[in-house]
Structure formats: structure tokens, C-alpha cells
Design a protein around this motif. Sequence first.
Motif, PDB file in Angstrom:
ATOM      1  N   GLY A 116       0.831  -0.954  -0.165  1.00 21.85           N
ATOM      2  CA  GLY A 116      -0.137   0.023   0.039  1.00 21.85           C
ATOM      3  C   GLY A 116       1.194   0.994  -0.741  1.00 21.85           C
ATOM      4  O   GLY A 116       0.554   2.118  -0.903  1.00 21.85           O
ATOM      5  N   LEU A 117       1.622   0.631   0.776  1.00 19.61           N
ATOM      6  CA  LEU A 117       3.139   2.783   0.903  1.00 19.61           C
ATOM      7  C   LEU A 117       3.065   2.868  -0.150  1.00 19.61           C
ATOM      8  O   LEU A 117       3.705   3.621  -1.124  1.00 19.61           O
ATOM      9  N   LEU A 118       3.582   1.583  -1.146  1.00 18.04           N
ATOM     10  CA  LEU A 118       4.771   1.643  -3.134  1.00 18.04           C
ATOM     11  C   LEU A 118       4.032   1.806  -3.608  1.00 18.04           C
ATOM     12  O   LEU A 118       3.856   2.545  -4.853  1.00 18.04           O
ATOM     13  N   LEU A 119       1.997   1.602  -3.329  1.00 15.61           N
ATOM     14  CA  LEU A 119       1.290   1.515  -4.523  1.00 15.61           C
ATOM     15  C   LEU A 119       0.085   2.441  -4.565  1.00 15.61           C
ATOM     16  O   LEU A 119      -0.377   3.496  -5.431  1.00 15.61           O
ATOM     17  N   ALA A 120       0.136   2.943  -3.505  1.00 14.55           N
ATOM     18  CA  ALA A 120      -0.554   3.773  -3.416  1.00 14.55           C
ATOM     19  C   ALA A 120      -0.595   4.897  -1.764  1.00 14.55           C
ATOM     20  O   ALA A 120      -1.281   5.239  -0.770  1.00 14.55           O
ATOM     21  N   ALA A 121       0.475   6.067  -1.822  1.00 19.97           N
ATOM     22  CA  ALA A 121       0.727   6.148  -1.042  1.00 19.97           C
ATOM     23  C   ALA A 121      -0.008   7.712  -0.173  1.00 19.97           C
ATOM     24  O   ALA A 121      -0.709   7.517   0.556  1.00 19.97           O
ATOM     25  N   PRO A 122      -0.824   8.416  -1.162  1.00 13.43           N
ATOM     26  CA  PRO A 122      -1.399   9.500  -0.696  1.00 13.43           C
ATOM     27  C   PRO A 122      -2.929   8.162  -0.098  1.00 13.43           C
ATOM     28  O   PRO A 122      -3.509   9.409   1.051  1.00 13.43           O
ATOM     29  N   GLY A 178      -5.540   3.273   5.157  1.00 13.18           N
ATOM     30  CA  GLY A 178      -4.837   2.098   5.541  1.00 13.18           C
ATOM     31  C   GLY A 178      -4.106   1.592   7.383  1.00 13.18           C
ATOM     32  O   GLY A 178      -4.114   0.838   6.893  1.00 13.18           O
ATOM     33  N   ALA A 179      -3.453   2.952   7.565  1.00 11.26           N
ATOM     34  CA  ALA A 179      -2.661   3.230   8.702  1.00 11.26           C
ATOM     35  C   ALA A 179      -4.065   2.916   9.623  1.00 11.26           C
ATOM     36  O   ALA A 179      -3.658   2.092  10.824  1.00 11.26           O
ATOM     37  N   LEU A 180      -5.170   3.306   9.111  1.00  8.56           N
ATOM     38  CA  LEU A 180      -6.352   3.707  10.357  1.00  8.56           C
ATOM     39  C   LEU A 180      -6.903   2.084  10.572  1.00  8.56           C
ATOM     40  O   LEU A 180      -6.762   1.079  11.797  1.00  8.56           O
ATOM     41  N   ALA A 181      -7.108   1.489   9.465  1.00  7.59           N
ATOM     42  CA  ALA A 181      -7.298   0.116   9.322  1.00  7.59           C
ATOM     43  C   ALA A 181      -6.585  -0.948   9.691  1.00  7.59           C
ATOM     44  O   ALA A 181      -6.696  -2.234  10.703  1.00  7.59           O
ATOM     45  N   LEU A 182      -4.838  -0.691   9.368  1.00  2.00           N
ATOM     46  CA  LEU A 182      -3.710  -1.204  10.021  1.00  2.00           C
ATOM     47  C   LEU A 182      -4.612  -1.624  11.743  1.00  2.00           C
ATOM     48  O   LEU A 182      -4.151  -2.363  12.129  1.00  2.00           O
ATOM     49  N   GLY A 183      -4.261  -0.431  12.095  1.00  2.00           N
ATOM     50  CA  GLY A 183      -4.420   0.007  13.157  1.00  2.00           C
ATOM     51  C   GLY A 183      -5.001  -0.758  14.642  1.00  2.00           C
ATOM     52  O   GLY A 183      -5.136  -1.848  15.572  1.00  2.00           O
TER      53      GLY A 183
END
Length: 409
Positions: free
Chosen positions: A39-45, A50-55
Motif C-alpha cells: 500500500g505504501l508503494l502503490l497508493a501513498a496518498p 490504510g494505517a487506520l485499518a491496520l491500527g
Amino acid sequence: MDLRAALARPLGYPRTVWPWRAVGYLVSGVPAGVAALVGLLLAAPLFVFGALALGRFERWRLRAVDRAPAPDPHRTPDRPGLAAWLRLRAREQATWRETAYALLHATVLWPLDLIALALCLGPPVVLLAAPVQFALDGHEAKIAKLVLVDSYPPTLLAAVLGALLLPVLLLPLGAYTAARAALARALLTPRDAELRDRIGEVTRSRARLVAAFEAERRRIERDLHDGAQQRLVALTMTLGLARLDAPPDSPLAAQLAKAHGEAAQVLTELRELIHGIHPQVLADYGLAAALADAADRSAVPVETDVDLPRLPAPVESAAYFAACEGLANVGRHSGADKARLTARYDAVDGRLTLLLHDDGRGGADPESGSGLTGLADRIAVLDGTLTISSPPGGPTLIRVEIPCPLPSA
């Protein structure tokens, strides 16, 4: 018991379920880390979303090794809609903590998890698999790509060595997992931020309750004033007119006079009750006029020095009833000859200060049932304070401070 408590007993640790919980925790984090990296490499904006979901996922995973609750530190928006949700999340510290954790997990943590699993589980698993490897080949097996064997006894010896090595290496793996979970908890459920958010929400809810309580008091006061009181006034006037029509000195005249007196007494008591619920002068003219009225009604002569603008209704109500309770205590308990009531509003600090001083005998104790404890709780709801200085022999000084915003024009 959780993982850290199990690690405190190293001899019994391998016989518990916690080593396998630790392995499951580390293994389940690898796919999440890979997904975060992609996700960081393909959709950085969109990485923050994604970080909220990962948290949320990481807080759920913590339950595998840490049974302490890991509550969601995010607040609920005050109004519905995506815009309100985005504004709130952008202002929250928890959002950026989760983003930092997601970056750390995507680049550092999941590779470390893999390395820890490989170092602690790889050698025992390879040794335990030696007999299987030899059975599959039928002629020879190369254990760990290092030692070549061509019979079963060496492979069985390797399996025994692996079985002995496994519980030994599970301890450092568990220690690493505990540290890894502690880092996740520190970043994803920080106690200070969580407490601040929850205290802030409790404070806001208390303020809403106070406002609703004051609105209900005013409604009850209006209903009694416009309903029951007007009917009693009409009843009193009707009884007065009936007395004029009754023959003088007759039993009917005596009964009407008694009923007229009782109705007048009930009307007086109802007016006092209405005044105690929420005086009309407070709603119409503000705290300054209401304090002057309370001083005039006091059993002890009161000198007033009041200079106040109109303040928010909950603040005016709390300050007024604090002054009334203080004046009532002066009249009932202090034995004072006079009192002084001072009230000021500091526009710079946004704070209302009310002082009540009497020359009585002192010794006032808020815990003796004087009503001051309840007032302190009422003022505390508004983040205010009530302090009492009352040494034996007097004098007594009651100080009320309530923070409040600048009054509107």
C-alpha cells in the motif's frame, strides 16, 4: 495471565499455550506488514486510511498475547458525514501515531518478525524434520545443508536434539514477542492520549447534562408559575369574593376565611418553591440582580459588591445557588452579625469569582451535612472550584471560581 506473566516462569513456560500464541502473533503480522508495504508503494496518498485499518487490526491481534483491553483511541464525530469524520481524524494524535506505526510495520517490524521466527524456530524444525527427510529420500539426508547422514540413528538423534532445542529457543522468541506487543500497544493505544480523549468527552457530556438540567429547571419553573400558581391566585380571589357574600359571623364565613387563609399560605409556599427551583429574576436580569435579591432575602444583613455582565446560564445558575446555600448557612450556623458578598468576572482569564465572608464563629465543615459538598460537586461539573476557609472562632470565607467563556454582547 498473559505472555509477560508466563515468561516470568521460564521453566513452566514451554508447557503453556503462550509460546504458540506468540508464534501465531508474529506469523499473522507478516501478511499485514507485506500489505502495508504494498500500500505504501502503490497508493501513498491513501496510506493514512490504510494505517487506520491496520491500527484496528493490530489492536485486535494484541489479544493473542496481551489480555489487557486495547480500546480504540479515536473519538466519535459530533455530527454525521464523511467531512466531519475526516476533520476529526486529521486533528487526532491517534491518527498520526497509527500512520507512524504503519510505516514502521511496513519497513522494519515484519522483517524483524520473520528473522525472529527463522532464528528461533528454524533450527529445531530442521532437526525435527531430519527423519522425515531421510524417509522421503530413502538413502541419505543432509541435515541443515551441513551434515550428510545415510542411516536412521543419526536422524533420530538430530530429532531428539531438535526437540530439546525447541523449548529453549521458545523463551527468547516469547521475550521478543512481548517487546513487540508492548511497542504496538504504546503506539496504538497510548494511555495518556486515551485518557485525555475520554476525559474530554466526559467533560463535554457533563456540560451537556448541566445545560439540559438547567433547561429542565426553567421549564418546571415556567409550568408552576404559569399553571399552578395562576390557578391558586384565581382560587384565592374566588374565596375572597365568597367571603364578602357570606353572612358575617356565620359558620360559612368562618370556613371560607379558613380556606382563604390556607390558599394564601399555599400560594406563598408555592412562590418560595418556584423561587428555589429557578428564580425569575435570574433568568430575566442575570446573576447580579439575582445575587442582590438573595442578599435582601438573607436572615443576616449582607453587604454586596457585585459587578457582573450576563454569563452563560449554567454558570449563573451554579454561582447563584452556591451563594444562596452559603447565605443560608450563614443564617443557620455561623452566628454572624453581618456578611459580605463579592462577585467579579475577569474577562482576561475568563473566570467568575464569588466571595462570601462572614464574621461568625467559624468551624464550617463541608462534610457535616451543610449542603456545601453537593455545591462543590455541582461547581466541579463546570470545572469550577469551591474552597472554604473557616477556622474555629471565625471568620469564614467561601470562594467560588468558575471558568466560563467571554459573555456575548
